[in-house]
Design a protein around this motif. Structure first.
Motif, PDB file in Angstrom:
ATOM      1  N   VAL A 216     -11.261  14.693  42.244  1.00  0.00           N
ATOM      2  CA  VAL A 216      -9.813  14.940  42.249  1.00  0.00           C
ATOM      3  C   VAL A 216      -9.555  16.198  43.066  1.00  0.00           C
ATOM      4  CG1 VAL A 216      -7.841  15.538  40.816  1.00  0.00           C
ATOM      5  CG2 VAL A 216      -9.512  13.866  40.004  1.00  0.00           C
TER       6      VAL A 216
ATOM      7  N   SER B 233       3.518  14.148  36.484  1.00  0.00           N
ATOM      8  CA  SER B 233       2.084  14.440  36.473  1.00  0.00           C
ATOM      9  C   SER B 233       1.359  13.373  37.272  1.00  0.00           C
ATOM     10  CB  SER B 233       1.531  14.415  35.036  1.00  0.00           C
ATOM     11  OG  SER B 233       2.238  15.310  34.229  1.00  0.00           O
TER      12      SER B 233
ATOM     13  N   GLU C  38      -4.280  18.045  41.266  1.00  0.00           N
ATOM     14  CA  GLU C  38      -3.798  17.577  39.977  1.00  0.00           C
ATOM     15  C   GLU C  38      -2.489  18.276  39.664  1.00  0.00           C
ATOM     16  OE1 GLU C  38      -6.433  18.163  36.710  1.00  0.00           O
ATOM     17  OE2 GLU C  38      -5.213  16.934  35.369  1.00  0.00           O
TER      18      GLU C  38
ATOM     19  N   LYS D 217       0.487  18.741  36.845  1.00  0.00           N
ATOM     20  CA  LYS D 217       0.716  18.532  35.411  1.00  0.00           C
ATOM     21  C   LYS D 217       2.133  18.944  35.053  1.00  0.00           C
ATOM     22  CE  LYS D 217      -3.869  19.089  33.394  1.00  0.00           C
ATOM     23  NZ  LYS D 217      -4.756  20.084  32.773  1.00  0.00           N
TER      24      LYS D 217
ATOM     25  N   HIS E   6      -7.018  11.844  44.686  1.00  0.00           N
ATOM     26  CA  HIS E   6      -8.459  11.913  44.921  1.00  0.00           C
ATOM     27  C   HIS E   6      -8.761  12.157  46.386  1.00  0.00           C
ATOM     28  CE1 HIS E   6      -8.057   9.615  41.155  1.00  0.00           C
ATOM     29  NE2 HIS E   6      -9.134  10.299  40.811  1.00  0.00           N
TER      30      HIS E   6
ATOM     31  N   GLU F 153      -2.615  12.644  39.749  1.00  0.00           N
ATOM     32  CA  GLU F 153      -3.826  13.147  40.386  1.00  0.00           C
ATOM     33  C   GLU F 153      -3.953  12.538  41.768  1.00  0.00           C
ATOM     34  OE1 GLU F 153      -6.993  11.940  37.899  1.00  0.00           O
ATOM     35  OE2 GLU F 153      -6.696  13.554  36.443  1.00  0.00           O
TER      36      GLU F 153
ATOM     37  N   TYR G 131      -3.201  22.097  40.236  1.00  0.00           N
ATOM     38  CA  TYR G 131      -4.610  22.439  40.430  1.00  0.00           C
ATOM     39  C   TYR G 131      -5.085  21.849  41.752  1.00  0.00           C
ATOM     40  CZ  TYR G 131      -4.555  23.517  35.458  1.00  0.00           C
ATOM     41  OH  TYR G 131      -4.257  24.051  34.246  1.00  0.00           O
TER      42      TYR G 131
END
Lengths: 497, 341
Positions: A258, A275, A261, A263, A279, A277, A313
């Motif tokens: 990932v 939210s 990210e 959130k 990759h 993710e 993140y």
């Protein structure tokens, strides 16, 4: 349900390079609310612009009150009794409500404007609509919902027989929507013909009598609202054959790390608790209807708009993003949907634009290393096959596709690992489109990751490894490409709270 | 307003605008050069006394303070802003530092630094108001204009200040702008002005801060979204403007000696006129230091030359007004014509 008041038959309209309307039919009846539905770009707005005299049709007939008519301009349509309440509010904020309603046809007392009379007349209109607005109030002091009511009052201040509402509830609160529906029902009982454009399924079920569906500039069909389900309408909206094969399966390795990210991201009114993710090597498609909050999400993520709450993140490390500089430092690049306003410095050269985000790489001491800058720019012009006489050409003289390539080059010099493409092929011709697609595929092969915001269903299905769907600022769906269909996406895109 | 689109319009325009020399310099700037030459010739032909070295020195000396301000404000204008405070900041700096030197026993060298520093502080103030408080540049600098005008007067208790004369112990600072060797005047101020112009030109065209100022003046959002710290560089443009106004205060003191309290209002417009005549775009995104200097010199030649042909200085303002409007009109006209082709 009353008699037919207006019929549009076989309407065609072309713009350079686009056949926007291909033989569309529409029938508006007295005392009826007709829903007009279709995806972004289906031609709803164009059709309404033809109806209200903003555009001239190329072919087809408009029969209004039994007579074939052609409106030369909006004024003629208004005089004939056809009014439109636009999605965006077109009011002069510092004028009063009454002054706005009667702009261009003020009541006069000799040579002077009779504000008193205008206030009285406006008060009468609001009485007819059963709403309580002070005509002497300054427009800016009203809420958006109230301003919209004023738009309606303005529309019915003339002798009006047909009224078009273009996504009227987009900016309204629940109570305001209730108020609006009361007005619409009231107008219906007064035997007006009403066209209601909206993406919101439940509203369609609630307020309309019939539904006409358009797709890709074509007339698909008309249903009786009571007799159909939401899925019936969706099937009609998306039931196109896709010529380009959608991606069969994700190209992302199962164990791909990932890289990004997000959130519970919140920003303004348009991004609520998003939210997701991303990759490594993935193209994440972001689908949704106009105003779903996708661009707003991207802008917040990029630091262009303030983040109210939530965490981001990058490669597992938490980053604080307060400005585009922070985002760039974290390795995020953003290619705006509006290249001309936000992507390029139009009057500067390709070379200047290419190096703008990374000038520190192109400096020798305190001086800009023009030679290196030119070399790199020329290199990208070659790699991306940008069609231009040279790197000194100003960005404004390039075509849309080539401008987009300059923006891409700008972010490639930065070596961003995460690229957000916002409507990457909007306003770009077919040939250049597949080049941009090829480029995006090459980028993910090199290990970059892409978030692609797109309003084109075919583009979403062809490019994405995974599809994230948004509606009204919330994430309403996350679909692996293997399971993604137009119907599923559209279903999620119309999931209101 | 300037030759923004000029370089890319190929195969269009007329023989004049297609001439490589014209292209490289830019139409408006070329017209400015021609105007300068023609004015100098015409004044001299009517009255030969105009072609003396003394007159040339006068022309130079009338250019120092306006020129320094104009170079500074070119940065603010290129960033799609304006600095209305340069005139009064110049006078405020000269007034306060002059007062420190003559009445408060401040060493001259320190006074000179303070003079420039005061300008820089006002510039920083403008920059902060525009970049961080998001005030419109017109309003922010109008506020600073009034503030600096009053502040200088308050500091000297509404007294005028006369800087030390040449030849006296503290008068050495004047040689920065003028050295008198046995009656022969060496215009060191002109050399200084040129050096600063070259530095400013390099800063604007060849360095990152300059490139960012031009870029954000052309498209603020696109520059911001490229990850550039736009607020910082916009502030810098005003700091440059203010600092050079402080330096202009020194130039004014060296040439004219006496600083009146509350002065300087209106001088900013002379400087801005010079910038515009030189071809810098008032809507930002294009600026030229050499053009600014040309504009300033045109005004100085008019100011100095008109009395030689029997016209009072008030005619200078009329003439400047005409030159200003004409210069910009020719540029606009030329560009509209290109669009039509």
């Amino acid at each position: 349900m009353g008699d037919v008041i207006l019929t549009m038959k076989g309407i065609h309209k072309s713009f350079p390079g686009v056949h926007a309307l291909k033989g569309v039919n529409l029938e508006i009846r007295k005392g009826e609310v007709l829903a007009l539905m279709g995806e972004n770009g289906a031609g709803k707005s164009t059709l309404m612009k033809v109806l209200t005299g903003i555009y001239k049709r190329d072919e087809g007939e408009i029969i209004y009150e039994g007579k074939v008519t052609e409106f030369q301009n909006p004024r003629e349509a208004q005089d004939a009794g056809i009014a439109i309440v636009h999605q965006e509010i077109n009011m002069m904020g510092q004028l009063t409500v009454a002054q706005n309603i009667f702009i261009g046809r003020e009541f006069m007392n000799g040579k002077l404007i009779d504000d008193k009379k205008m206030n009285e007349e406006a008060a009468k209109l609001f009485e007819r609509l059963n709403i309580n607005i002070d005509p002497a109030e300054i427009m800016d002091n009203l809420t958006v919902g109230r301003q919209q009511m004023c738009e309606i009052a303005k529309a019915i201040s003339r002798e009006v027989k047909v009224i078009v509402f273009d996504e009227p509830t987009a900016a309204l609160t629940e109570t305001e929507i209730e108020e609006l529906f009361k007005i619409i029902r009231d107008l219906r009982s007064k035997q007006l013909g009403i066209v209601y454009i909206s993406h919101r399924m439940d509203e369609i079920k609630q307020i309309t009598d019939r539904v006409t569906v358009m797709r890709d500039g074509e007339y698909v069909g008309t249903l009786i609202t009571e007799e159909c389900t939401k899925d019936d309408i969706i099937n009609m909206m998306v039931g196109r054959t896709i010529f380009e094969d959608p991606k069969a399966q994700s190209n992302v390795a199962k164990d791909a790390p990932v890289v990004l990210e997000v959130k519970n991201l919140c920003s303004g009114k348009m991004v609520k608790n998003v939210s997701f993710e991303l990759h490594k090597g993935e193209i994440l498609g972001m689908a949704g209807l106009m105003g779903a909050g996708r661009t707003e999400t991207a802008r917040a993520l990029f630091g262009a708009d303030p983040i109210d709450s939530g965490e981001v993140y990058v490669n597992g490390k938490k980053v604080e993003i307060h400005s585009p500089q922070d985002a760039v430092k974290a390795g995020i690049g953003y290619l705006s949907e509006d290249r001309k306003r936000f992507g390029l410095v139009l009057d500067k050269s390709i070379s200047d634009n290419t190096c703008l985000a990374t000038l520190e790489k192109f400096t020798k001491g305190i001086f800009i290393d023009k030679k290196k800058c030119d070399e790199v720019s020329a290199d990208y012009v070659g790699k991306l096959k940008t069609k231009t006489p040279g790197i000194e050409t100003a960005a404004m003289s390039l075509s849309g596709g080539n401008q987009q390539k300059v923006v891409i080059a700008k972010w490639l010099t930065r070596d961003c690992d995460i690229l957000i493409f916002d409507e990457p092929t909007r306003g770009i011709d077919v040939g250049a489109k597949s080049e941009i697609y090829q480029l995006m595929n090459d980028l993910v092969k090199q290990g970059k990751s892409i978030i692609m915001i797109s309003s084109e269903m075919t583009e979403v299905l062809r490019m994405s490894d995974r599809v994230l769907v948004m509606c009204e600022g919330r994430k309403t769906g996350e679909i692996p490409i293997e399971e993604a269909t137009q119907e599923k996406i559209m279903h999620a895109a119309t999931l209101r709270e | 307003m300037a030759n923004k689109e000029k370089k890319e319009v190929k195969g269009k325009g007329n023989a004049f605008t297609n001439n490589p020399i014209v292209k490289s310099i830019g139409t408006q700037k070329l017209i400015a050069v021609l105007a300068l030459v023609v004015l100098y010739l015409v004044f001299g032909l009517i009255n030969n006394a105009f072609w003396s070295s003394a007159t040339l020195i006068n022309i130079f000396e009338a250019s120092y303070y306006i020129g320094l301000m104009a170079i500074g404000v070119t940065f603010a204008i290129t960033s799609d802003g304006i600095d209305l405070s340069i005139g009064t900041v110049m006078m405020c700096s000269a007034l306060i530092s002059g007062s420190l030197i003559t009445k408060h026993n401040c060493p001259v060298w320190l006074g000179l630094i303070i003079c420039i520093l005061i300008g820089a502080i006002f510039g920083a103030m403008n920059g902060l108001m525009v970049s961080y408080m998001k005030l419109p540049p017109f309003i922010a600098t109008l506020g600073t204009m009034m503030l600096s005008k009053g502040l200088g007067s308050v500091f000297t208790k509404a007294q005028s200040v006369t800087w030390p004369q040449a030849g006296t112990e503290n008068g050495w600072f004047r040689s920065i702008f003028k050295i008198n060797v046995d009656g022969v005047i060496i215009p060191t101020g002109f050399i200084l002005l040129m050096v600063i112009a070259v530095v400013a030109s390099i800063l604007l065209n060849k360095t990152r801060p300059g490139r960012y100022i031009v870029s954000l003046g052309s498209n603020y959002e696109a520059t911001r979204l490229s990850g550039v710290n736009v607020a910082k560089y916009r502030t810098l443009a005003y700091i440059i403007s203010g600092t050079l106004s402080g330096l202009a205060g020194l130039a004014y003191a060296a040439i004219y000696s006496t600083i009146l309290p509350g002065g300087g209002g209106g001088m900013e417009l002379d400087a801005i006129a010079g910038v515009v005549i030189g071809g810098t775009s008032m809507s930002g995104g294009y600026g030229t230091i050499s053009g600014t200097l040309l504009g300033v010199f045109i005004m100085s030649v008019l100011k100095t030359g008109l009395p030689f042909i029997g016209l009072q200085t008030h005619y200078q303002q009329i003439a400047t007004g005409i030159v200003l409007v004409l210069a910009v009109f020719m540029d606009v006209w030329n560009r509209n014509k290109k669009k039509r082709v």
